[in-house]
Scaffold this active site. Structure first.
Site, PDB file in Angstrom:
ATOM      1  N   ASP A 141       0.832  -1.209   0.000  1.00 37.86           N
ATOM      2  CA  ASP A 141       0.000   0.000   0.000  1.00 37.86           C
ATOM      3  C   ASP A 141       0.869   1.262   0.000  1.00 37.86           C
ATOM      4  O   ASP A 141       2.004   1.251   0.469  1.00 37.86           O
ATOM      5  CB  ASP A 141      -0.904  -0.020   1.240  1.00 37.86           C
ATOM      6  CG  ASP A 141      -2.078   0.929   1.109  1.00 37.86           C
ATOM      7  OD1 ASP A 141      -2.355   1.403  -0.013  1.00 37.86           O
ATOM      8  OD2 ASP A 141      -2.718   1.213   2.131  1.00 37.86           O
TER       9      ASP A 141
ATOM     10  N   HIS B 279       2.578   3.271  -8.865  1.00 41.48           N
ATOM     11  CA  HIS B 279       2.486   1.826  -9.142  1.00 41.48           C
ATOM     12  C   HIS B 279       3.720   1.348  -9.918  1.00 41.48           C
ATOM     13  O   HIS B 279       4.241   0.271  -9.678  1.00 41.48           O
ATOM     14  CB  HIS B 279       1.210   1.505  -9.920  1.00 41.48           C
ATOM     15  CG  HIS B 279      -0.045   1.861  -9.171  1.00 41.48           C
ATOM     16  ND1 HIS B 279      -0.242   1.504  -7.854  1.00 41.48           N
ATOM     17  CD2 HIS B 279      -1.161   2.547  -9.543  1.00 41.48           C
ATOM     18  CE1 HIS B 279      -1.436   1.952  -7.446  1.00 41.48           C
ATOM     19  NE2 HIS B 279      -2.007   2.596  -8.454  1.00 41.48           N
TER      20      HIS B 279
ATOM     21  N   LEU C 252      12.199 -19.985  -4.382  1.00 43.66           N
ATOM     22  CA  LEU C 252      11.153 -19.120  -3.826  1.00 43.66           C
ATOM     23  C   LEU C 252       9.875 -19.192  -4.656  1.00 43.66           C
ATOM     24  O   LEU C 252       9.918 -19.105  -5.886  1.00 43.66           O
ATOM     25  CB  LEU C 252      11.666 -17.666  -3.826  1.00 43.66           C
ATOM     26  CG  LEU C 252      10.656 -16.601  -3.418  1.00 43.66           C
ATOM     27  CD1 LEU C 252      10.408 -16.635  -1.909  1.00 43.66           C
ATOM     28  CD2 LEU C 252      11.125 -15.207  -3.842  1.00 43.66           C
TER      29      LEU C 252
HETATM   30  C1  FPP Z   1      -2.113   0.045  -3.231  1.00 42.16           C
HETATM   31  O1  FPP Z   1      -1.601   1.363  -3.186  1.00 42.16           O
HETATM   32  C2  FPP Z   1      -1.510  -0.672  -4.318  1.00 42.16           C
HETATM   33  C3  FPP Z   1      -2.181  -1.304  -5.318  1.00 42.16           C
HETATM   34  C4  FPP Z   1      -3.646  -1.359  -5.403  1.00 42.16           C
HETATM   35  C5  FPP Z   1      -1.463  -1.943  -6.411  1.00 42.16           C
HETATM   36  C6  FPP Z   1      -0.214  -2.624  -5.995  1.00 42.16           C
HETATM   37  C7  FPP Z   1       0.518  -3.051  -7.198  1.00 42.16           C
HETATM   38  C8  FPP Z   1       1.857  -2.943  -7.335  1.00 42.16           C
HETATM   39  C9  FPP Z   1       2.745  -2.407  -6.294  1.00 42.16           C
HETATM   40  C10 FPP Z   1       2.523  -3.428  -8.520  1.00 42.16           C
HETATM   41  C11 FPP Z   1       2.474  -4.925  -8.510  1.00 42.16           C
HETATM   42  C12 FPP Z   1       3.492  -5.493  -9.297  1.00 42.16           C
HETATM   43  C13 FPP Z   1       3.366  -6.621  -9.992  1.00 42.16           C
HETATM   44  C14 FPP Z   1       4.552  -7.145 -10.607  1.00 42.16           C
HETATM   45  C15 FPP Z   1       2.096  -7.342 -10.195  1.00 42.16           C
HETATM   46  P1  FPP Z   1      -2.613   2.564  -3.335  1.00 42.16           P
HETATM   47  O2  FPP Z   1      -2.761   2.868  -4.771  1.00 42.16           O
HETATM   48  O3  FPP Z   1      -3.902   2.216  -2.660  1.00 42.16           O
HETATM   49  O4  FPP Z   1      -1.867   3.696  -2.572  1.00 42.16           O
HETATM   50  P2  FPP Z   1      -2.549   4.854  -1.741  1.00 42.16           P
HETATM   51  O5  FPP Z   1      -3.207   4.196  -0.558  1.00 42.16           O
HETATM   52  O6  FPP Z   1      -1.400   5.702  -1.353  1.00 42.16           O
HETATM   53  O7  FPP Z   1      -3.521   5.537  -2.637  1.00 42.16           O
END
Ligand code: FPP
Length: 257
Positions: free
Chosen positions: A36, A53, A147
């Protein structure tokens, strides 16, 4: 005790300078992560959320390497929840491109490093290109024995559990099962994590203190570790911190120590 100071994956060598002492016989077998804070990380820098992201992908790479180096056996990353469809279309479209983008760069190395890629989640609703990228990664790494890198993509724990309830009703209705056959082990064997041990440690970045529909059954006795660090800033140092804290905990599973 093990001392960690040398990189095994040369790309991240500069990240891997620090040394730390951990008990070798108490490394969590399965670590799950709620990644997050990508959006807030980007906002703070005046960037669009999708760049958060994108930088989150780099943290995925760093964390995978560090987990492998530490001897963690299973790493489950919550990449997209069944509720994330509520986000603006542009952001969802970008999130759906991430697996493809990440695997285009990293898959060869994951194959070479003996990482086994898995996916858990619902394929309905996912674009074909996202499914194709994940399927290719799963297929090319299925015989790897290192892994296990398990991506939770379009995953939701309540839906997962509801599906098992429906399956139990079907089995009983068809006369293949009686009520006594519905045991905790049976339920576990029908979840998307079948064959994986329950997480020992769940990490959530970004400062929020909740599970957000992630592995509710599987986390019954998992240890929780929260950090204010936003996911794009997460890496080896924070993983080691989480594992060090895990090693200070006494797991009693409802019993006495
Ligand atoms: C939450 O942060 C994050 C997500 C919903 C997406 C997470 C995905 C990635 C980190 C990339 C994944 C990588 C692969 C290889 C599949 P948020 O957008 O809710 O952040 P915020 O709370 O600050 O708005």
């Amino acid at each position: 005790m093990i001392r960690l100071f040398r990189p095994r994956w040369k790309q991240d060598r500069k990240d891997l300078q620090q040394s730390v002492s951990l008990q070798k016989d108490n490394i969590p077998q399965h670590v799950a992560v709620i990644m997050d804070g990508n959006g807030r990380w980007a906002n703070r820098r005046g960037m669009p959320r999708v760049l958060g992201h994108q930088n989150g992908m780099k943290a995925v790479k760093r964390t995978t390497i560090a987990a492998d180096e530490l001897g963690i056996r299973y790493l489950t990353l919550y990449a997209f929840s069944t509720e994330n469809w509520k986000r603006p279309k542009d952001e969802v479209d970008y999130l759906m491109k991430i697996p493809q983008e990440f695997l285009a760069i990293e898959l060869d190395e994951l194959v070479e490093k003996n990482v086994q890629v898995r996916m858990m989640g619902y394929t309905d609703g996912l674009p074909k290109h996202t499914i194709a990228a994940m399927e290719e990664a799963v297929r090319r790494t299925e015989n790897n024995t290192g892994l296990v890198l398990n991506f939770a993509l379009n995953y939701g724990s309540r839906r997962e559990i509801t599906d098992v309830v429906k399956k139990a009703i079907d089995e009983i209705g068809a006369g293949r099962f009686s009520e006594q056959d519905i045991t905790e082990d049976w339920v576990s064997s029908k979840l998307m994590t079948a064959g994986l041990p329950d997480p020992d440690l769940l990490i959530r970045t970004g400062g929020e203190l909740r599970l957000s529909n992630f592995m509710l059954w599987q986390m019954a006795y998992g240890e929780l570790w929260f950090t204010d660090v936003y996911w794009p800033e997460f890496g080896r140092e924070q993983l080691l911190e989480a594992v060090a804290e895990y090693q200070r905990r006494t797991r009693r599973y409802g019993g006495l120590s």
